[in-house]
Design an enzyme around this catalytic site. Sequence first.
Site, short mmCIF file in Angstrom:
data_model
loop_
_atom_site.label_atom_id
_atom_site.label_comp_id
_atom_site.label_asym_id
_atom_site.label_seq_id
_atom_site.Cartn_x
_atom_site.Cartn_y
_atom_site.Cartn_z
CB CYS A 65 -1.18 -0.02 1.14
SG CYS A 65 -0.32 0.05 2.86
CG HIS A 73 -6.85 0.40 -1.02
ND1 HIS A 73 -6.85 -0.77 -0.24
CD2 HIS A 73 -8.18 0.52 -1.52
CE1 HIS A 73 -8.22 -1.21 -0.29
NE2 HIS A 73 -9.00 -0.64 -1.23
CG HIS A 84 -4.41 -0.31 4.21
ND1 HIS A 84 -3.66 -1.03 3.26
CD2 HIS A 84 -5.58 0.24 3.58
CE1 HIS A 84 -4.49 -1.15 2.20
NE2 HIS A 84 -5.20 -0.37 2.25
#
EC number: 3.4.-.-
Length: 183
Positions: free
Chosen positions: A95, A155, A143
Amino acid sequence: MLKRILVIIGLAVLATACSNAPRTVSHQVISENDDIQLTGLINNLEKDNRTGIFHKVRTNRSSALMGDKALASVYNEWVGTRYRMGGTTKRGIDCSAFMQTTFSEVFGIELPRSTAEQRHLGRKINKSELKKGDLVFFRKNNHVGVYIGNNQFMHASTGQGVTISSLDEKYWARTYTQSRRIM
């Protein structure tokens, strides 16, 4: 003993790495000449209560969601690329590396490599203030994704690779921690 400790640390890192949300997004290529309609990507599955099976629902492409052609181009280039912890290439990306690549290609901004560093950039903003290009963080800031409008973000997730998700989905709503504006 050392081997056992390393295994435990490795498992802990995997457990807190980029998210593994439920699979609710279908992948499709987006035309750079069109406004991007991402709600159709998110809301195009409907559950048959009788069978419990999800099936595709036809959606219109009228919502002007992500008019920025550079973001569309990055999405089209990377969509479906699998998640790989520490990865930075089309063979696998995590990510934070996907944010690093996106911001470099779209905005000409060099981001730090890790989510831990990215979560301190710019200024913290309320979720209600989100604009395209803002960073959104989840799971205790482990994240990260980029907000693209209409309550959606792009993402790299462990379950789907590079994808688009909605902040309204239960998982993302529950694990959302903060948003940051760096531009």
